[in-house]
Each structure stands twice: as structure tokens, then as C-alpha cells.
Design a protein around this motif. Structure first.
Motif, PDB file in Angstrom:
ATOM      1  N   VAL A   1       0.878  -1.168   0.000  1.00 16.35           N
ATOM      2  CA  VAL A   1       0.000   0.000   0.000  1.00 16.35           C
ATOM      3  C   VAL A   1       0.918   1.221   0.000  1.00 16.35           C
ATOM      4  O   VAL A   1       1.560   1.520   0.996  1.00 16.35           O
ATOM      5  CB  VAL A   1      -0.932   0.024   1.222  1.00 16.35           C
ATOM      6  N   VAL A   2       0.967   1.924  -1.114  1.00 16.01           N
ATOM      7  CA  VAL A   2       1.884   3.057  -1.268  1.00 16.01           C
ATOM      8  C   VAL A   2       1.315   4.323  -0.635  1.00 16.01           C
ATOM      9  O   VAL A   2       2.029   5.103  -0.015  1.00 16.01           O
ATOM     10  CB  VAL A   2       2.181   3.300  -2.765  1.00 16.01           C
ATOM     11  N   PHE A   3      -0.001   4.504  -0.778  1.00 14.17           N
ATOM     12  CA  PHE A   3      -0.637   5.720  -0.260  1.00 14.17           C
ATOM     13  C   PHE A   3      -2.107   5.439   0.008  1.00 14.17           C
ATOM     14  O   PHE A   3      -2.778   4.764  -0.782  1.00 14.17           O
ATOM     15  CB  PHE A   3      -0.499   6.853  -1.290  1.00 14.17           C
ATOM     16  N   ASN A   4      -2.611   5.936   1.135  1.00 14.26           N
ATOM     17  CA  ASN A   4      -4.007   5.706   1.493  1.00 14.26           C
ATOM     18  C   ASN A   4      -4.457   6.796   2.462  1.00 14.26           C
ATOM     19  O   ASN A   4      -4.248   6.697   3.665  1.00 14.26           O
ATOM     20  CB  ASN A   4      -4.171   4.319   2.122  1.00 14.26           C
ATOM     21  N   ASP A   5      -5.069   7.846   1.920  1.00  8.95           N
ATOM     22  CA  ASP A   5      -5.491   8.953   2.784  1.00  8.95           C
ATOM     23  C   ASP A   5      -7.008   9.052   2.934  1.00  8.95           C
ATOM     24  O   ASP A   5      -7.529  10.028   3.476  1.00  8.95           O
ATOM     25  CB  ASP A   5      -4.938  10.276   2.250  1.00  8.95           C
ATOM     26  N   GLY A   6      -7.732   8.027   2.494  1.00 15.74           N
ATOM     27  CA  GLY A   6      -9.190   8.046   2.589  1.00 15.74           C
ATOM     28  C   GLY A   6      -9.841   8.571   1.334  1.00 15.74           C
ATOM     29  O   GLY A   6     -11.000   8.262   1.054  1.00 15.74           O
TER      30      GLY A   6
ATOM     31  N   PHE B   1       4.849   9.046  -8.149  1.00 21.37           N
ATOM     32  CA  PHE B   1       5.902   8.053  -8.312  1.00 21.37           C
ATOM     33  C   PHE B   1       5.776   7.436  -9.698  1.00 21.37           C
ATOM     34  O   PHE B   1       4.690   7.033 -10.128  1.00 21.37           O
ATOM     35  CB  PHE B   1       5.773   6.979  -7.235  1.00 21.37           C
ATOM     36  N   LEU B   2       6.899   7.351 -10.424  1.00 20.24           N
ATOM     37  CA  LEU B   2       6.925   6.788 -11.772  1.00 20.24           C
ATOM     38  C   LEU B   2       7.792   5.537 -11.768  1.00 20.24           C
ATOM     39  O   LEU B   2       8.936   5.563 -11.278  1.00 20.24           O
ATOM     40  CB  LEU B   2       7.504   7.783 -12.788  1.00 20.24           C
ATOM     41  N   TYR B   3       7.246   4.447 -12.311  1.00 19.57           N
ATOM     42  CA  TYR B   3       7.999   3.191 -12.374  1.00 19.57           C
ATOM     43  C   TYR B   3       8.090   2.730 -13.821  1.00 19.57           C
ATOM     44  O   TYR B   3       7.081   2.437 -14.459  1.00 19.57           O
ATOM     45  CB  TYR B   3       7.329   2.109 -11.527  1.00 19.57           C
ATOM     46  N   TYR B   4       9.311   2.678 -14.338  1.00 18.90           N
ATOM     47  CA  TYR B   4       9.560   2.194 -15.699  1.00 18.90           C
ATOM     48  C   TYR B   4      10.045   0.755 -15.628  1.00 18.90           C
ATOM     49  O   TYR B   4      11.095   0.466 -15.050  1.00 18.90           O
ATOM     50  CB  TYR B   4      10.623   3.060 -16.380  1.00 18.90           C
ATOM     51  N   GLN B   5       9.292  -0.146 -16.226  1.00 18.50           N
ATOM     52  CA  GLN B   5       9.652  -1.549 -16.199  1.00 18.50           C
ATOM     53  C   GLN B   5      10.815  -1.836 -17.150  1.00 18.50           C
ATOM     54  O   GLN B   5      11.174  -1.019 -17.997  1.00 18.50           O
ATOM     55  CB  GLN B   5       8.440  -2.401 -16.596  1.00 18.50           C
TER      56      GLN B   5
ATOM     57  N   GLY C   1       1.746   6.524  -9.680  1.00 22.65           N
ATOM     58  CA  GLY C   1       0.739   6.704  -8.635  1.00 22.65           C
ATOM     59  C   GLY C   1       1.115   7.776  -7.643  1.00 22.65           C
ATOM     60  O   GLY C   1       2.275   8.195  -7.544  1.00 22.65           O
ATOM     61  N   LEU C   2       0.125   8.221  -6.900  1.00 25.68           N
ATOM     62  CA  LEU C   2       0.329   9.255  -5.886  1.00 25.68           C
ATOM     63  C   LEU C   2       1.079   8.714  -4.673  1.00 25.68           C
ATOM     64  O   LEU C   2       0.867   7.575  -4.249  1.00 25.68           O
ATOM     65  CB  LEU C   2      -1.025   9.792  -5.406  1.00 25.68           C
ATOM     66  N   THR C   3       1.943   9.560  -4.125  1.00 23.94           N
ATOM     67  CA  THR C   3       2.565   9.306  -2.828  1.00 23.94           C
ATOM     68  C   THR C   3       2.428  10.592  -2.020  1.00 23.94           C
ATOM     69  O   THR C   3       1.923  11.597  -2.530  1.00 23.94           O
ATOM     70  CB  THR C   3       4.063   8.958  -2.969  1.00 23.94           C
TER      71      THR C   3
ATOM     72  N   PRO D   1      10.570  -9.775 -14.623  1.00 26.54           N
ATOM     73  CA  PRO D   1      10.084  -8.936 -13.522  1.00 26.54           C
ATOM     74  C   PRO D   1       9.087  -7.908 -14.038  1.00 26.54           C
ATOM     75  O   PRO D   1       9.283  -7.314 -15.098  1.00 26.54           O
ATOM     76  CB  PRO D   1      11.359  -8.260 -13.002  1.00 26.54           C
ATOM     77  N   THR D   2       8.008  -7.726 -13.321  1.00 26.15           N
ATOM     78  CA  THR D   2       6.982  -6.761 -13.720  1.00 26.15           C
ATOM     79  C   THR D   2       6.438  -6.065 -12.479  1.00 26.15           C
ATOM     80  O   THR D   2       6.647  -6.516 -11.358  1.00 26.15           O
ATOM     81  CB  THR D   2       5.806  -7.443 -14.445  1.00 26.15           C
ATOM     82  N   GLU D   3       5.722  -4.981 -12.713  1.00 26.20           N
ATOM     83  CA  GLU D   3       5.064  -4.283 -11.606  1.00 26.20           C
ATOM     84  C   GLU D   3       3.798  -3.621 -12.115  1.00 26.20           C
ATOM     85  O   GLU D   3       3.740  -3.145 -13.248  1.00 26.20           O
ATOM     86  CB  GLU D   3       5.984  -3.228 -10.987  1.00 26.20           C
ATOM     87  N   ALA D   4       2.790  -3.609 -11.269  1.00 28.26           N
ATOM     88  CA  ALA D   4       1.553  -2.875 -11.549  1.00 28.26           C
ATOM     89  C   ALA D   4       1.406  -1.837 -10.450  1.00 28.26           C
ATOM     90  O   ALA D   4       1.520  -2.149  -9.263  1.00 28.26           O
ATOM     91  CB  ALA D   4       0.355  -3.815 -11.566  1.00 28.26           C
ATOM     92  N   LEU D   5       1.178  -0.588 -10.839  1.00 27.13           N
ATOM     93  CA  LEU D   5       1.083   0.510  -9.878  1.00 27.13           C
ATOM     94  C   LEU D   5       0.012   1.475 -10.351  1.00 27.13           C
ATOM     95  O   LEU D   5       0.064   1.964 -11.480  1.00 27.13           O
ATOM     96  CB  LEU D   5       2.427   1.234  -9.778  1.00 27.13           C
TER      97      LEU D   5
END
Length: 269
Positions: A142-147, A236-240, A229-231, A167-171
Motif C-alpha cells: 500500500v503506497v498511499f491511502n489517505d481516505g 511516483f513513476l515506475y519504468y519496467q 501513482g500518488l505518494t 520482472p513486472t510491476e503494476a502501480l
């Protein structure tokens, strides 16, 4: 003004202040209560005669393993729960089933597809270290959770033969109320300007690879990533692997802070 009238006005103002204060407290409590709860679920299965052997044992030639950790929204809007489930399943199914069609509708079905790929690989190539190392694993955060917004990440690695794993990631960031995934258009005012800002920061963060002669071209063109996604700090940017650079140069991750984005950011936390 009569004393009685003044007392009435004072009473009404005081009452309004108390009610406003109560409403403010209630609102804050509601916002806190509305923050979705996320749990990490585990899914593990294995198949093969050598699964009792260690992963680095070269005599292990028949084992396929699934070890998944993934997020589930257990408390929150149903729209959010359904959206996160659909997003998670799409990722998990895609790494378990590779390019197979039709796609499964359940995790158990996707697991069977993975084991079927393993069986077919054994038939084609016979027992080998490769077929003893078939594995799919994932982690979750969980990267960010402010309600109001919920940013989730799933990272995984799949090995089904070949020179190396995948290797992969979903964000992504979800609107906690509607479950909608926020797009670049909903996060920033000018994608072209953000892309230029991101490229500048990538060149700074990965200066080592550019010094060695790498540069963006028609094969590896610089773009905004598919996963972002928001932090608390910004976006935050993730390049696979392969997204903007060759596999050997690895994944690239940066954060564009709200300070750096300035008026380009549509959302201010």
C-alpha cells in the motif's frame, strides 16, 4: 439592545459554534473511518516431483511453484473493492498464463494454466534445470491511502524458461469512492511538460547509463510510464524493464515531487 436579546444572540452563536465544531469533528471522523482497509492475501501452490528440493539444487528438474501476495480491499466502497479485485486479477492472471488464451476467470483457473505450461514445457524439452525452476511470485504494498485516494503496487517475477525471468510491476491510484483509476489527465495539467520534466530527472538519476553510451532513440523512446501513482511526496513513476531501456539496464523509478511539479499537479495533498 435589551440584556435578554443579547443573551439570546449569545446563546445562538454559542450553539452554532458547538454544532459547527461537532460537525467538523464528525466530518474528520467520517473521513478517517472512510479510509479503506487493505489486507494482503496469500495464494501458494506447487506441482512436481522435486519440489521438496532446494531452489538452487541442480538436481531439481520437476517443480513449478506459485507464491503470490496480493492486495484485497476488505473495508471500503464496493466500487473500490470491485475495481481493485479486477485490477489485481488482471495482473496475476497475466503473469500466470503468459500469452495463453482464453484467459481464466479465477485464480485457481490461472494456476492450472501455469501448471499446464510447465507440463507442456517438460514434454517438449524433457526434464531439465529449467523445468525445475518454473516459478511465479509477487509482493504487494500500500503506497498511499489517505481516505480519498488509494495507491497500490504489486511487483512480481515469472520464470517459465529462457535466459532470465520476467520482472513486472503494476502501480495505480484509485479514487476511494468511485474505484476509478486516476489517469495522467486527472493528475497533471500538461502531460508533455511532465514528460519533459520526467526525462530530465531520469537522465539525472540514471546518469551512469548515459555516461556508458546509452541514449533514447526509436527503439527505446522516452515516454510517461504505464505504472505511476500518488505518494505523500508527489507522483511516483515506475519504468519496467524494456519500457525505456534494455533489460540489462534494469527498471527505473523516480518521484516527481509536488514542489517540482508546481502548477502541473492537479491534485494537492
Amino acid at each position: 439592545m435589551r440584556i435578554q436579546d443579547f443573551n439570546k444572540i449569545f446563546f445562538l452563536v454559542s450553539l452554532f459554534g458547538i454544532v459547527a465544531c461537532q460537525n467538523s469533528t464528525s466530518s474528520t471522523q467520517e473521513e478517517t473511518a472512510a479510509a479503506p482497509s487493505v489486507e494482503q492475501k496469500v495464494f501458494r501452490k506447487e506441482q512436481g516431483a522435486d519440489c521438496d528440493k532446494a531452489a538452487d539444487d541442480e538436481t531439481r528438474t520437476d517443480c513449478a511453484r506459485i507464491d503470490l501476495l496480493y492486495p484485497v480491499v476488505t473495508k471500503g466502497e464496493k466500487a473500490l473493492q470491485d475495481a481493485v479485485t479486477a485490477w489485481t486479477n488482471n495482473y496475476l492472471f497475466s503473469i500466470l498464463e503468459a500469452e495463453q488464451t482464453p484467459k481464466s476467470s479465477t485464480l485457481d483457473g490461472a494456476a492450472k494454466a501455469f501448471f499446464r505450461i510447465h507440463d507442456e514445457t517438460k514434454k517438449e524439452g524433457g526434464a531439465s534445470v529449467m523445468t525445475g525452476g518454473f516459478e511465479v511470485s509477487t509482493g504487494s504494498e500500500v503506497v498511499f491511502n489517505d481516505g480519498k485516494y488509494l495507491t497500490l503496487a504489486i511487483n512480481g517475477n515469472a520464470y517459465m524458461g529462457g535466459a532470465h525471468g520476467s520482472p513486472t510491476e503494476a502501480l495505480n491510484t484509485f479514487d476511494a469512492k468511485s474505484g476509478k483509476i486516476l489517469t495522467w489527465d486527472e493528475l497533471v495539467t500538461d502531460k508533455a511538460a511532465v514528460q519533459a520534466l520526467a526525462e530530465k530527472k531520469v537522465r539525472k538519476e540514471r546518469a551512469d547509463v548515459f555516461k556508458e553510451g546509452f541514449d533514447f532513440d526509436d527503439t527505446f523512446n522516452f515516454v510517461l510510464p504505464a505504472n505511476y501513482g500518488l505518494t505523500e511526496e508527489g507522483i511516483f513513476l515506475y519504468y519496467q524493464h524494456y519500457e525505456i531501456m534494455p533489460y540489462a539496464l534494469g527498471a527505473t523509478e523516480i518521484t516527481l515531487t509536488f514542489e517540482e511539479l508546481g502548477p502541473l499537479a492537479k491534485i494537492k495533498l
